[in-house]
Design an enzyme around this catalytic site. Sequence first.
Site, PDB file in Angstrom:
ATOM      1  N   HIS A 172       3.453   3.712   2.058  1.00 38.71           N
ATOM      2  CA  HIS A 172       3.651   2.277   2.293  1.00 38.71           C
ATOM      3  C   HIS A 172       3.888   1.490   1.004  1.00 38.71           C
ATOM      4  O   HIS A 172       4.326   0.344   1.055  1.00 38.71           O
ATOM      5  CB  HIS A 172       2.505   1.694   3.137  1.00 38.71           C
ATOM      6  CG  HIS A 172       1.260   1.342   2.398  1.00 38.71           C
ATOM      7  ND1 HIS A 172       0.124   2.118   2.414  1.00 38.71           N
ATOM      8  CD2 HIS A 172       0.967   0.278   1.620  1.00 38.71           C
ATOM      9  CE1 HIS A 172      -0.808   1.528   1.675  1.00 38.71           C
ATOM     10  NE2 HIS A 172      -0.322   0.425   1.187  1.00 38.71           N
ATOM     11  N   ASP A 179       0.882   8.536   5.631  1.00 36.79           N
ATOM     12  CA  ASP A 179       1.073   7.532   4.571  1.00 36.79           C
ATOM     13  C   ASP A 179       0.985   8.204   3.192  1.00 36.79           C
ATOM     14  O   ASP A 179       0.095   7.918   2.397  1.00 36.79           O
ATOM     15  CB  ASP A 179       0.017   6.432   4.723  1.00 36.79           C
ATOM     16  CG  ASP A 179       0.302   5.222   3.849  1.00 36.79           C
ATOM     17  OD1 ASP A 179       1.414   5.132   3.293  1.00 36.79           O
ATOM     18  OD2 ASP A 179      -0.602   4.368   3.716  1.00 36.79           O
ATOM     19  N   GLY A 215      -4.156  -3.258  -3.413  1.00 33.02           N
ATOM     20  CA  GLY A 215      -3.808  -2.910  -4.788  1.00 33.02           C
ATOM     21  C   GLY A 215      -4.308  -1.532  -5.194  1.00 33.02           C
ATOM     22  O   GLY A 215      -3.828  -0.946  -6.159  1.00 33.02           O
ATOM     23  N   SER A 244      -4.274   1.001  -2.955  1.00 38.47           N
ATOM     24  CA  SER A 244      -3.528   1.952  -2.120  1.00 38.47           C
ATOM     25  C   SER A 244      -2.717   2.931  -2.932  1.00 38.47           C
ATOM     26  O   SER A 244      -2.131   2.558  -3.945  1.00 38.47           O
ATOM     27  CB  SER A 244      -2.525   1.252  -1.217  1.00 38.47           C
ATOM     28  OG  SER A 244      -3.048   0.146  -0.639  1.00 38.47           O
ATOM     29  N   GLY A 245      -2.654   4.139  -2.443  1.00 39.25           N
ATOM     30  CA  GLY A 245      -1.903   5.188  -3.134  1.00 39.25           C
ATOM     31  C   GLY A 245      -2.759   5.924  -4.136  1.00 39.25           C
ATOM     32  O   GLY A 245      -2.433   7.023  -4.558  1.00 39.25           O
TER      33      GLY A 245
HETATM   34  C1  4AZ Z   1      -4.443  -2.521   1.178  1.00 35.97           C
HETATM   35  O1  4AZ Z   1      -4.124  -3.623   1.589  1.00 35.97           O
HETATM   36  C2  4AZ Z   1      -5.742  -1.950   1.589  1.00 35.97           C
HETATM   37  N1  4AZ Z   1     -10.549  -1.153   2.711  1.00 35.97           N
HETATM   38  C3  4AZ Z   1      -6.173  -0.750   1.059  1.00 35.97           C
HETATM   39  C4  4AZ Z   1      -7.391  -0.221   1.451  1.00 35.97           C
HETATM   40  C5  4AZ Z   1      -8.164  -0.872   2.362  1.00 35.97           C
HETATM   41  C6  4AZ Z   1      -7.757  -2.077   2.897  1.00 35.97           C
HETATM   42  C7  4AZ Z   1      -6.539  -2.623   2.506  1.00 35.97           C
HETATM   43  C8  4AZ Z   1      -9.469  -0.266   2.785  1.00 35.97           C
HETATM   44  O2  4AZ Z   1      -3.720  -1.895   0.434  1.00 35.97           O
END
Ligand code: 4AZ
Length: 257
Positions: A46, A96, A199, A201-202
């Site tokens: 994503h 993902d 932020g 993520s990944g």
């Molecule tokens: C995001 O928006 C995100 N609490 C990543 C992880 C989590 C929630 C949102 C998990 O990238």
Amino acid sequence: IVGGYKTLRGDWPWQASLWLRSQSKGSQPLCGATLINSCWLLTAAHCFKRFGTDATRYVVKLGDYHTEEQDDFERVLTPEHVEVHRKYSSESWEHDVALIRLKGAEGKCVSFNPHTNAACLPAPGSKWGKRPASCVITGWGMSGKIYTEHPGMLLQAWVPLLPSWQCKKRYGERFISHSMLCAGSMTSDLRRHADSCQGDSGGPLVCQGEAGRWVLTGVISWGHGCGDPSYPGVYARVSRYLPWIEQVTHSTAPLQH
Ligand code: 4AZ
């Protein structure tokens, strides 16, 4: 990372970050990523939803600690290729995962040092057993309860893996697939509830395996809010993607080390 702690330089040498290249405003941080060998990083699919998979639009930073400051071991690299899992669904968040290839000869893209090194991948067929393993998430994402604070330096937090049924009870059976795992304590202590956030993520969820090795077990993917004890963080389950990683990276050598 919500409810986390400051890391020290070099603590998590596989932590990388993905940035959108921009001439006018300087690069813009997008996501975390994990170095899995000298030439490849694993991140979330994503992360490429908004700006596409043209590798030249991005930069990858390795050995970084403080995002706003120039660190001695920080390296900025241009990816050569972005491979998003072809079954990734932006609706269900299924699969993902994405791989980023760095420029360079196979096995010789970046040299390792105490601040840049690869995380181990799970051994094929490995299971964590019934006991909840404690694992660590790291990232430069939001740290505040209302998701506004950017800490600047890399943060870490311990999060226990949760049984799938517990996670399904919260999100609903059909939203949590076999390729996802959930982590986060489900206590009612709201003061320091550790979780990944926007932020992050990944980036990596690593668990300490036998012999004390850190194994890349999850890719930070999604969740309802951050740090809410009712809604654990959801991660892509790396062990499910070993054949895909092997296929894409054309690695003939064993991937775990
Ligand atoms: C995001 O928006 C995100 N609490 C990543 C992880 C989590 C929630 C949102 C998990 O990238």
